[in-house]
Design an enzyme around this catalytic site. Structure first.
Site, PDB file in Angstrom:
ATOM      1  N   GLU A   1     -10.484   6.179   1.132  1.00 62.50           N
ATOM      2  CA  GLU A   1      -9.190   5.529   0.883  1.00 62.50           C
ATOM      3  C   GLU A   1      -8.661   5.830  -0.521  1.00 62.50           C
ATOM      4  O   GLU A   1      -7.459   5.745  -0.765  1.00 62.50           O
ATOM      5  CB  GLU A   1      -9.343   4.007   1.089  1.00 62.50           C
ATOM      6  CG  GLU A   1      -8.068   3.184   0.937  1.00 62.50           C
ATOM      7  CD  GLU A   1      -7.042   3.384   2.062  1.00 62.50           C
ATOM      8  OE1 GLU A   1      -7.369   4.016   3.086  1.00 62.50           O
ATOM      9  OE2 GLU A   1      -5.901   2.901   1.901  1.00 62.50           O
TER      10      GLU A   1
ATOM     11  N   HIS B   1       2.891   6.860   6.154  1.00 67.09           N
ATOM     12  CA  HIS B   1       3.089   5.441   6.475  1.00 67.09           C
ATOM     13  C   HIS B   1       2.947   4.557   5.239  1.00 67.09           C
ATOM     14  O   HIS B   1       2.549   5.028   4.165  1.00 67.09           O
ATOM     15  CB  HIS B   1       2.091   5.010   7.545  1.00 67.09           C
ATOM     16  CG  HIS B   1       0.660   5.329   7.208  1.00 67.09           C
ATOM     17  ND1 HIS B   1       0.103   6.564   7.470  1.00 67.09           N
ATOM     18  CD2 HIS B   1      -0.321   4.586   6.622  1.00 67.09           C
ATOM     19  CE1 HIS B   1      -1.160   6.560   7.060  1.00 67.09           C
ATOM     20  NE2 HIS B   1      -1.449   5.389   6.540  1.00 67.09           N
TER      21      HIS B   1
ATOM     22  N   HIS C   1     -28.500  -0.495  23.274  1.00 68.87           N
ATOM     23  CA  HIS C   1     -28.476  -1.659  22.387  1.00 68.87           C
ATOM     24  C   HIS C   1     -27.947  -2.871  23.130  1.00 68.87           C
ATOM     25  O   HIS C   1     -27.407  -2.755  24.236  1.00 68.87           O
ATOM     26  CB  HIS C   1     -27.591  -1.364  21.166  1.00 68.87           C
ATOM     27  CG  HIS C   1     -26.209  -0.876  21.521  1.00 68.87           C
ATOM     28  ND1 HIS C   1     -25.964   0.424  21.909  1.00 68.87           N
ATOM     29  CD2 HIS C   1     -25.004  -1.507  21.569  1.00 68.87           C
ATOM     30  CE1 HIS C   1     -24.674   0.570  22.175  1.00 68.87           C
ATOM     31  NE2 HIS C   1     -24.066  -0.591  21.988  1.00 68.87           N
TER      32      HIS C   1
ATOM     33  N   HIS D   1     -26.906  -1.895  27.087  1.00 64.53           N
ATOM     34  CA  HIS D   1     -26.039  -0.796  27.521  1.00 64.53           C
ATOM     35  C   HIS D   1     -26.059   0.320  26.490  1.00 64.53           C
ATOM     36  O   HIS D   1     -26.648   0.178  25.417  1.00 64.53           O
ATOM     37  CB  HIS D   1     -24.593  -1.313  27.668  1.00 64.53           C
ATOM     38  CG  HIS D   1     -23.974  -1.668  26.350  1.00 64.53           C
ATOM     39  ND1 HIS D   1     -24.238  -2.849  25.687  1.00 64.53           N
ATOM     40  CD2 HIS D   1     -23.143  -0.968  25.522  1.00 64.53           C
ATOM     41  CE1 HIS D   1     -23.585  -2.873  24.543  1.00 64.53           C
ATOM     42  NE2 HIS D   1     -22.915  -1.741  24.405  1.00 64.53           N
TER      43      HIS D   1
ATOM     44  N   GLU E   1      -5.486   6.554  11.644  1.00 68.93           N
ATOM     45  CA  GLU E   1      -5.772   5.212  11.102  1.00 68.93           C
ATOM     46  C   GLU E   1      -5.521   4.161  12.181  1.00 68.93           C
ATOM     47  O   GLU E   1      -4.399   3.964  12.623  1.00 68.93           O
ATOM     48  CB  GLU E   1      -4.869   4.947   9.892  1.00 68.93           C
ATOM     49  CG  GLU E   1      -4.883   3.499   9.387  1.00 68.93           C
ATOM     50  CD  GLU E   1      -4.002   3.319   8.149  1.00 68.93           C
ATOM     51  OE1 GLU E   1      -3.997   4.212   7.291  1.00 68.93           O
ATOM     52  OE2 GLU E   1      -3.318   2.281   8.049  1.00 68.93           O
TER      53      GLU E   1
ATOM     54  N   HIS F   1      -2.929  10.884   5.486  1.00 76.38           N
ATOM     55  CA  HIS F   1      -4.275  11.452   5.394  1.00 76.38           C
ATOM     56  C   HIS F   1      -4.528  12.293   6.629  1.00 76.38           C
ATOM     57  O   HIS F   1      -3.790  12.219   7.615  1.00 76.38           O
ATOM     58  CB  HIS F   1      -5.345  10.358   5.243  1.00 76.38           C
ATOM     59  CG  HIS F   1      -4.956   9.028   5.806  1.00 76.38           C
ATOM     60  ND1 HIS F   1      -4.939   8.780   7.160  1.00 76.38           N
ATOM     61  CD2 HIS F   1      -4.521   7.876   5.210  1.00 76.38           C
ATOM     62  CE1 HIS F   1      -4.529   7.529   7.367  1.00 76.38           C
ATOM     63  NE2 HIS F   1      -4.265   6.956   6.211  1.00 76.38           N
TER      64      HIS F   1
ATOM     65  N   HIS G   1     -23.323   3.986  25.245  1.00 78.78           N
ATOM     66  CA  HIS G   1     -22.026   4.649  25.393  1.00 78.78           C
ATOM     67  C   HIS G   1     -22.237   6.162  25.458  1.00 78.78           C
ATOM     68  O   HIS G   1     -22.662   6.754  24.468  1.00 78.78           O
ATOM     69  CB  HIS G   1     -21.104   4.293  24.220  1.00 78.78           C
ATOM     70  CG  HIS G   1     -20.982   2.808  24.039  1.00 78.78           C
ATOM     71  ND1 HIS G   1     -20.077   2.047  24.748  1.00 78.78           N
ATOM     72  CD2 HIS G   1     -21.701   1.935  23.279  1.00 78.78           C
ATOM     73  CE1 HIS G   1     -20.225   0.779  24.415  1.00 78.78           C
ATOM     74  NE2 HIS G   1     -21.202   0.682  23.528  1.00 78.78           N
TER      75      HIS G   1
ATOM     76  N   HIS H   1       1.895   7.000   1.957  1.00 82.70           N
ATOM     77  CA  HIS H   1       0.845   8.015   1.885  1.00 82.70           C
ATOM     78  C   HIS H   1       0.543   8.551   3.275  1.00 82.70           C
ATOM     79  O   HIS H   1       1.057   8.049   4.272  1.00 82.70           O
ATOM     80  CB  HIS H   1      -0.433   7.401   1.292  1.00 82.70           C
ATOM     81  CG  HIS H   1      -1.109   6.437   2.242  1.00 82.70           C
ATOM     82  ND1 HIS H   1      -0.639   5.167   2.483  1.00 82.70           N
ATOM     83  CD2 HIS H   1      -2.189   6.582   3.056  1.00 82.70           C
ATOM     84  CE1 HIS H   1      -1.407   4.560   3.371  1.00 82.70           C
ATOM     85  NE2 HIS H   1      -2.358   5.393   3.746  1.00 82.70           N
TER      86      HIS H   1
ATOM     87  N   ARG I   1       0.900  -1.159   0.000  1.00 79.95           N
ATOM     88  CA  ARG I   1       0.000   0.000   0.000  1.00 79.95           C
ATOM     89  C   ARG I   1       0.925   1.192   0.000  1.00 79.95           C
ATOM     90  O   ARG I   1       1.667   1.422   0.945  1.00 79.95           O
ATOM     91  CB  ARG I   1      -0.911  -0.021   1.236  1.00 79.95           C
ATOM     92  CG  ARG I   1      -1.720   1.263   1.487  1.00 79.95           C
ATOM     93  CD  ARG I   1      -2.679   1.575   0.332  1.00 79.95           C
ATOM     94  NE  ARG I   1      -3.563   2.700   0.649  1.00 79.95           N
ATOM     95  CZ  ARG I   1      -3.309   3.967   0.280  1.00 79.95           C
ATOM     96  NH1 ARG I   1      -2.224   4.264  -0.396  1.00 79.95           N
ATOM     97  NH2 ARG I   1      -4.170   4.912   0.588  1.00 79.95           N
TER      98      ARG I   1
ATOM     99  N   GLU J   1     -20.817   4.278  18.259  1.00 78.71           N
ATOM    100  CA  GLU J   1     -20.127   2.983  18.145  1.00 78.71           C
ATOM    101  C   GLU J   1     -20.196   2.495  16.704  1.00 78.71           C
ATOM    102  O   GLU J   1     -21.269   2.431  16.120  1.00 78.71           O
ATOM    103  CB  GLU J   1     -20.787   1.956  19.076  1.00 78.71           C
ATOM    104  CG  GLU J   1     -20.230   0.545  18.905  1.00 78.71           C
ATOM    105  CD  GLU J   1     -20.837  -0.457  19.894  1.00 78.71           C
ATOM    106  OE1 GLU J   1     -21.358  -0.016  20.943  1.00 78.71           O
ATOM    107  OE2 GLU J   1     -20.796  -1.660  19.602  1.00 78.71           O
TER     108      GLU J   1
HETATM  109 MN    MN Z   1      -3.405   4.989   5.575  1.00 82.24          MN
HETATM  110 MN    MN Z   2     -21.986  -1.037  22.571  1.00 81.78          MN
END
Ligand code: MN
Ligand code: MN
Length: 408
Positions: free
Chosen positions: A187, A164, A346, A300, A125, A121, A302, A119, A116, A307
């Site tokens: 990407e 990277h 959820h 539960h 990541e 961004h 968050h 590059h 890859r 998520e």
């Molecule tokens: Mn990358």
């Molecule tokens: Mn969760």
């Protein structure tokens, strides 16, 4: 327990003899419509059998579902796959799954030697290796280097803007998942080293490095992106070469999940939480959840982040409750992405007969959740019972510490 059907079955796998667990409503088990053969339930005319079989909770939703909750699932199998000489990639972003504003995901396969391209961004990541091994490299803002080999289950984190590369190693390269802290990440639009040089006047490059302009005659005219090349050299030699003059980064960009003890283990499964407490460089939190057959990631929410989920193996279902009486249940399996907005409650239930393994990802350096059981256990009993009428005995028995995965 909320939202579960009445059927109680014994399941042998992963549980001790005689142990019984609450399972999903028998009507939903086989994905064939089960016993739902009344005239108002049959489906004469066109239908997509394979899709229905993968999504039994859409074909016959639980009676507790209601309203018009927007879809919170998209499968990588529906994404366009870009195939190059060194491997392939595909992505699920906010363009595919409109509610996924905070996080996007990318799957990638690199053959042995496949690179890859170098590059960077704007976004950070986060990654997990799903198969095989790779050599990863990066350079930070103090010109300190990072070169490492990662294998199945290992993670890495490249901070925002840090350049990277990733290269597949022998014998068969690798496959991994990338997670970015912005749903609109793309990407196919990253800062590529060949692309940049191709769009910089050659005389400026010559001046920059004090070399003849002809030095850059062979820079590819088109981005390389993912391409096949020879395998990298010896790891120690490449690390030494990259560190000349400035040294290596002080906090590693990789993390070995295999060397970490689970954060929580119950009879229903286990979870490993990797956030900035144990992986200091990460602005993204991960929970790697394994649910045994019959296991339930308890009810539960968050309070500090949306998520984003990725299902690695097995089968499960999730119901999301939305304020205002709306709820929807969707089914998940390998390669599916799920998304839950901040503070929406959820659960995730293993609906298969093998382990269900999935990732919970958060755009936040700290893991946080609040479970229904914790709330019930730490609220005055009378007050809670005046709402739910489940009885003081039941409330007394709710565990005082978060179970995370049931059965406890
Ligand atoms: Mn990358
Ligand atoms: Mn969760």
């Amino acid at each position: 327990m909320f939202g579960l059907g009445p059927a109680v079955v014994a399941t042998a796998a992963g549980l001790s003899a005689g142990q019984t667990i609450v399972a999903r409503d028998a009507n939903h088990i086989d994905g064939q419509g089960g016993t739902r053969n009344a005239p108002n339930e049959t489906m004469p005319g066109p239908r997509n059998r394979p899709l229905e079989q993968e999504n039994p909770d859409s074909e016959f939703p639980p009676d507790t579902d209601n309203g018009s909750v927007r879809p919170f699932k998209y499968s990588f199998s529906l994404s366009r796959k870009r195939i190059e000489s060194g491997g392939w990639t595909r992505q699920v972003t906010v363009r595919d799954l409109p509610i996924s504003k905070d996080i996007a995901g990318v799957e990638m396969r690199l053959v042995a030697g496949g690179i890859r391209e170098l590059h960077w961004h704007v976004e950070a990541e986060w990654a997990i290796m799903l198969y095989g091994t790779a050599r990863i490299t990066a350079v930070d803002q103090h010109a300190r280097s990072f070169v490492s080999d990662v294998g199945e289950g290992d993670l890495w984190l490249f901070p925002k803007g840090v350049p990277h590369s990733i290269q597949g190693l022998g014998p068969d390269g690798c496959r991994f998942l990338l997670v970015f802290d912005d749903g609109s990440f793309d990407e196919f639009h990253t800062f590529l080293i060949t692309d940049w040089l191709t769009h910089t006047p050659k005389e400026v490059l010559a001046k920059n490095f004090a070399v003849p302009a002809s030095t850059f005659n062979r820079v590819p005219k088109r981005e390389m992106f993912i391409f096949k090349a020879d395998l990298p050299g010896d790891l120690a030699m490449e690390q030494k070469q990259a560190a000349e003059g400035t040294g290596t980064i002080p906090q590693s960009y990789d993390f070995r999940t295999s060397e970490m003890k689970p954060t929580k283990v119950t009879r229903g499964g286990e979870v490993k939480i990797i956030d900035s407490k144990n992986f200091p460089v990460t602005p993204i939190t991960a929970a790697i959840v394994t649910l045994k057959p019959g296991g339930l990631r308890e009810l539960h929410w968050h309070p500090n982040a949306d998520e984003w989920q990725y299902y690695i193996k097995g089968k499960g279902r999730m119901t999301i409750f939305i304020a205002g009486s709306d709820a929807r249940t969707m089914d998940f399996q390998e390669g599916d992405v799920g998304y839950i907005l901040q503070s929406q409650p959820h659960y995730v239930e293993n609906t298969g007969d093998t382990d269900l393994v999935f990732l919970e990802m958060f755009k936040n350096p700290h893991y946080e959740d609040i479970s229904l059981a914790e709330w019930m256990a730490h609220t005055p009993r009378q007050l809670m019972d005046q709402h739910l009428k489940v009885g003081i005995d039941m409330l007394d028995a709710v565990p005082k510490q978060e179970t995370v995965i049931t059965p406890a």
